[in-house]
Design an enzyme around this catalytic site. Structure first.
Site, PDB file in Angstrom:
ATOM      1  N   GLU A 170      63.784  90.459 -87.174  1.00  0.00           N
ATOM      2  CA  GLU A 170      64.429  91.352 -86.210  1.00  0.00           C
ATOM      3  C   GLU A 170      63.635  92.648 -86.042  1.00  0.00           C
ATOM      4  O   GLU A 170      63.504  93.166 -84.927  1.00  0.00           O
ATOM      5  CB  GLU A 170      65.858  91.668 -86.657  1.00  0.00           C
ATOM      6  CG  GLU A 170      66.785  90.468 -86.713  1.00  0.00           C
ATOM      7  CD  GLU A 170      66.944  89.795 -85.370  1.00  0.00           C
ATOM      8  OE1 GLU A 170      66.886  90.497 -84.344  1.00  0.00           O
ATOM      9  OE2 GLU A 170      67.124  88.557 -85.347  1.00  0.00           O
ATOM     10  N   ASP A 251      58.476  85.851 -85.548  1.00  0.00           N
ATOM     11  CA  ASP A 251      58.272  85.013 -86.739  1.00  0.00           C
ATOM     12  C   ASP A 251      56.909  85.295 -87.350  1.00  0.00           C
ATOM     13  O   ASP A 251      56.774  85.422 -88.582  1.00  0.00           O
ATOM     14  CB  ASP A 251      58.365  83.527 -86.370  1.00  0.00           C
ATOM     15  CG  ASP A 251      59.796  83.081 -86.129  1.00  0.00           C
ATOM     16  OD1 ASP A 251      60.732  83.825 -86.491  1.00  0.00           O
ATOM     17  OD2 ASP A 251      59.987  81.977 -85.579  1.00  0.00           O
TER      18      ASP A 251
END
Length: 309
Positions: A170, A251
């Site tokens: 995040e 990611d």
């Protein structure tokens, strides 16, 4: 909005208390369901009329700069709602409590500090009172950022490293300016949409084709929204492609910080707990999903290691 909530009520009840319950996700009672529904209706009654009235006045008095005035109004409104929703509206539906002192909190604060993320508050939200689905998100402007963890995320990921890896993902969105890019894209699309509306708002043929002899402002907006639905589908597809690219980048960001293995384990665990489709048809997922399927994300996480070997 209220009428749509009433007409959608049977489907919402079935989705929540039959489908979700069948798979073990639903945790809320019928009382909690209707309490949330009533609160939502009350908010719509309080907030809806002033917003709609403002839009009508702008359309009536906007003149040749109507698109700019409408966009400016929606821009300010979105900023106000982004500020007020997590502070005043969200607490009406969920309970937010500070994350207790401990190793998990220390790890998250250390990660945020290492990235110069201006973390002011770290909350846990009682998502388990309604569903066993899990999530984490952040919000806030400039130097007043907050991170929210669903209590279900903490329950499902027993290893703190997996939770921190999810937060690292995040924070990758923040560090790579994904939120800002998405916000700018939405503003551009909103302006273009209002610009298109100004071109047809006085078209008598458009109103007559839908059976209207007069040209009410709200009816015009609704008709225009329906006529551009095909274009909206194409735009949604494009935004999904961009969103999927952002997910891969986030990611990769978490992996670069050293959380590759933990993120991989956390994603697998969350997919299993949420019974999400792990390997959907690539064309279907490309059109319908804003996040890549798990198999694609795991492959992308593993790919750099293979190259290095």
């Amino acid at each position: 909005m209220i009428w749509s909530q009433i007409t959608d009520l049977p489907f919402s009840l079935y989705s929540t208390f039959v489908i979700e319950a069948r798979h073990g996700f639903n945790k809320q009672t019928i009382w909690l369901f209707f309490r949330d529904l009533i609160k939502g209706m009350c908010l719509a009654i309080v907030l809806g009329p002033p917003i709609v009235s403002a839009i009508i006045v702008i359309v009536q008095k906007g003149g040749p700069y109507l698109a700019i005035y409408l966009w400016a109004f929606m821009f300010v409104l979105s900023l106000v709602m982004m500020t007020l929703y997590p502070v005043l509206i969200a607490p009406l539906f969920n309970k937010f409590t500070p994350l207790l002192e401990g190793e998990l909190r220390q790890k998250i604060e250390k990660l945020a500090s290492s990235l110069n993320f201006p973390l002011k508050k770290l909350f846990v939200v009682d998502g388990s009172t309604r569903s066993s689905h899990s999530n984490a998100y952040m919000y806030g402007f400039h130097k007043n950022k907050r991170i929210v963890l669903y209590d279900t995320l903490i329950q499902q990921c027993k290893d703190d490293e997996e939770i921190v890896a999810v937060i690292a993902h995040e924070l990758g969105h923040w560090k790579l300016n994904h939120t800002m890019y998405s916000f700018i894209a939405v503003q551009i699309l909103t302006f273009l949409q209002f610009g298109g509306y100004t071109l047809v708002r006085n078209s008598t043929d458009l109103f007559r084709s839908f059976g209207f002899d007069t040209q009410p402002v709200l009816i015009g907006l609704i008709i225009f929204q329906h006529t551009v639905i095909p274009i909206q589908h194409l735009v949604s597809f494009g935004l999904n492609l961009v969103s999927r690219s952002f997910e891969f980048q986030a990611d990769a960001f978490a992996k670069k910080l050293g959380y590759g293995s933990a993120l991989r384990a956390g994603l697998v665990k969350l997919q299993e707990e949420n019974l999400s489709a792990m390997n959907t048809d690539p064309w279907y997922s490309a059109y319908h999903y804003s996040h890549p399927p798990l198999v694609e994300r795991l492959a992308a996480i593993d790919e750099p290691d293979k190259k290095e070997d």
